[in-house]
Write a protein that holds these residues in place. Structure first.
Motif, PDB file in Angstrom:
ATOM      1  N   ASN A  84     -53.173  25.460 -14.738  1.00 52.32           N
ATOM      2  CA  ASN A  84     -53.425  26.268 -15.929  1.00 52.32           C
ATOM      3  C   ASN A  84     -52.083  26.615 -16.547  1.00 52.32           C
ATOM      4  O   ASN A  84     -51.436  27.556 -16.128  1.00 52.32           O
ATOM      5  CB  ASN A  84     -54.168  27.557 -15.567  1.00 52.32           C
ATOM      6  N   SER A  85     -51.642  25.841 -17.522  1.00 57.06           N
ATOM      7  CA  SER A  85     -50.288  26.025 -18.016  1.00 57.06           C
ATOM      8  C   SER A  85     -50.157  27.101 -19.100  1.00 57.06           C
ATOM      9  O   SER A  85     -49.080  27.630 -19.290  1.00 57.06           O
ATOM     10  CB  SER A  85     -49.724  24.697 -18.502  1.00 57.06           C
ATOM     11  N   PHE A  86     -51.219  27.424 -19.823  1.00 58.71           N
ATOM     12  CA  PHE A  86     -51.139  28.443 -20.866  1.00 58.71           C
ATOM     13  C   PHE A  86     -52.341  29.373 -20.810  1.00 58.71           C
ATOM     14  O   PHE A  86     -53.422  28.976 -20.397  1.00 58.71           O
ATOM     15  CB  PHE A  86     -51.075  27.797 -22.262  1.00 58.71           C
ATOM     16  N   GLY A  87     -52.126  30.606 -21.246  1.00 63.92           N
ATOM     17  CA  GLY A  87     -53.212  31.576 -21.298  1.00 63.92           C
ATOM     18  C   GLY A  87     -53.022  32.502 -22.478  1.00 63.92           C
ATOM     19  O   GLY A  87     -51.921  32.615 -23.030  1.00 63.92           O
ATOM     20  N   ILE A  88     -54.106  33.153 -22.871  1.00 66.37           N
ATOM     21  CA  ILE A  88     -54.041  34.162 -23.924  1.00 66.37           C
ATOM     22  C   ILE A  88     -54.564  35.461 -23.342  1.00 66.37           C
ATOM     23  O   ILE A  88     -55.530  35.461 -22.585  1.00 66.37           O
ATOM     24  CB  ILE A  88     -54.812  33.725 -25.192  1.00 66.37           C
ATOM     25  N   GLN A  89     -53.895  36.551 -23.674  1.00 65.63           N
ATOM     26  CA  GLN A  89     -54.153  37.829 -23.032  1.00 65.63           C
ATOM     27  C   GLN A  89     -54.353  38.920 -24.083  1.00 65.63           C
ATOM     28  O   GLN A  89     -53.675  38.911 -25.112  1.00 65.63           O
ATOM     29  CB  GLN A  89     -52.904  38.143 -22.188  1.00 65.63           C
ATOM     30  N   ILE A  90     -55.278  39.812 -23.833  1.00 65.65           N
ATOM     31  CA  ILE A  90     -55.468  40.971 -24.703  1.00 65.65           C
ATOM     32  C   ILE A  90     -55.571  42.202 -23.814  1.00 65.65           C
ATOM     33  O   ILE A  90     -56.197  42.154 -22.757  1.00 65.65           O
ATOM     34  CB  ILE A  90     -56.702  40.829 -25.621  1.00 65.65           C
ATOM     35  N   GLY A  91     -54.905  43.283 -24.243  1.00 65.69           N
ATOM     36  CA  GLY A  91     -54.891  44.471 -23.402  1.00 65.69           C
ATOM     37  C   GLY A  91     -54.762  45.769 -24.172  1.00 65.69           C
ATOM     38  O   GLY A  91     -53.772  45.973 -24.852  1.00 65.69           O
ATOM     39  N   PRO A  92     -55.765  46.631 -24.081  1.00 67.42           N
ATOM     40  CA  PRO A  92     -55.636  47.970 -24.652  1.00 67.42           C
ATOM     41  C   PRO A  92     -54.884  48.877 -23.673  1.00 67.42           C
ATOM     42  O   PRO A  92     -54.955  48.694 -22.466  1.00 67.42           O
ATOM     43  CB  PRO A  92     -57.086  48.425 -24.815  1.00 67.42           C
ATOM     44  N   GLY A  93     -54.150  49.855 -24.244  1.00 68.60           N
ATOM     45  CA  GLY A  93     -53.409  50.783 -23.415  1.00 68.60           C
ATOM     46  C   GLY A  93     -53.293  52.145 -24.069  1.00 68.60           C
ATOM     47  O   GLY A  93     -53.529  52.287 -25.274  1.00 68.60           O
ATOM     48  N   VAL A  94     -52.942  53.143 -23.287  1.00 68.71           N
ATOM     49  CA  VAL A  94     -52.764  54.511 -23.788  1.00 68.71           C
ATOM     50  C   VAL A  94     -51.471  55.080 -23.219  1.00 68.71           C
ATOM     51  O   VAL A  94     -51.021  54.692 -22.146  1.00 68.71           O
ATOM     52  CB  VAL A  94     -53.948  55.431 -23.429  1.00 68.71           C
TER      53      VAL A  94
END
Length: 189
Positions: free
Chosen positions: A32-42
């Motif tokens: 798995n050479s590439f990934g896309i990430q989404i992340g909410p934070g506070v």
């Protein structure tokens, strides 16, 4: 002067070729050479963050210990901060940066837990958050520790929790820093 330059180039060429071959070989064997990430934070001071990341996994592995190994991935991030404080000077701040992330992850299986840590750099679009809270530099360091798991038949899914600290490491004052608690979801191609 000319002979010194040629000598330096002759000495550095083999090293450059070795590094290039190592990266090409590592990239070729990665599942798995590439990934896309989404992340909410506070964070404190009524700050909410939404982070979008592009992840590159070159497939490097070392120190196999008890069914786990160390690896490193590269992450590029664009994040949007929303400041809900009534006295916010800039209620919308953008964050851009990169981070190498080191992981200790399970070798095989449908569910592979891991711990991770990284130190990267960030650039902020605005320095002032409120009349009494500002960073003195757009340049920030981003220190992060986290836990998570990669799962699925081909390891396509990943979820994790991170604690991230942004500050300029006292390059210039004021340096109030910002601590984010963040969850993230990632899909690996």
């Amino acid at each position: 002067m000319k002979s010194r330059k040629l000598t330096w180039q002759a000495r550095s060429a083999p090293g450059a070729v070795i590094v290039l071959c190592a990266f090409c070989t590592a990239g070729a064997r990665a599942e798995n050479s590439f990934g896309i990430q989404i992340g909410p934070g506070v964070a404190a001071h009524d700050v909410k963050k939404l982070d979008l990341g592009l992840v590159w996994d070159p497939g490097l592995q070392w120190w196999h210990i008890g069914g786990y190994h160390f690896t490193v991935v590269g992450e590029g991030h664009v994040a949007y901060w929303k400041l809900d404080a009534a006295d916010a000077v800039y209620s919308h701040i953008w964050e851009f940066g990169v981070t190498p992330v080191f992981r200790f992850i399970k070798d095989t299986g449908w569910f592979k837990p891991f711990i991770e840590a990284g130190v990267g750099i960030r650039f902020l679009s605005h320095l002032r958050q409120t009349p009494d809270r500002a960073t003195s530099t757009s340049f920030q360091f981003a220190n992060m520790v986290g836990v998570g798991a990669q799962f699925g038949e081909h390891g396509n899914y990943q979820v994790g929790f991170r604690f991230q600290h942004l500050s300029n490491a006292d390059i210039k004052q004021p340096n109030p820093g910002m601590n984010f608690s963040q969850i993230y979801f990632q899909y690996n191609f």
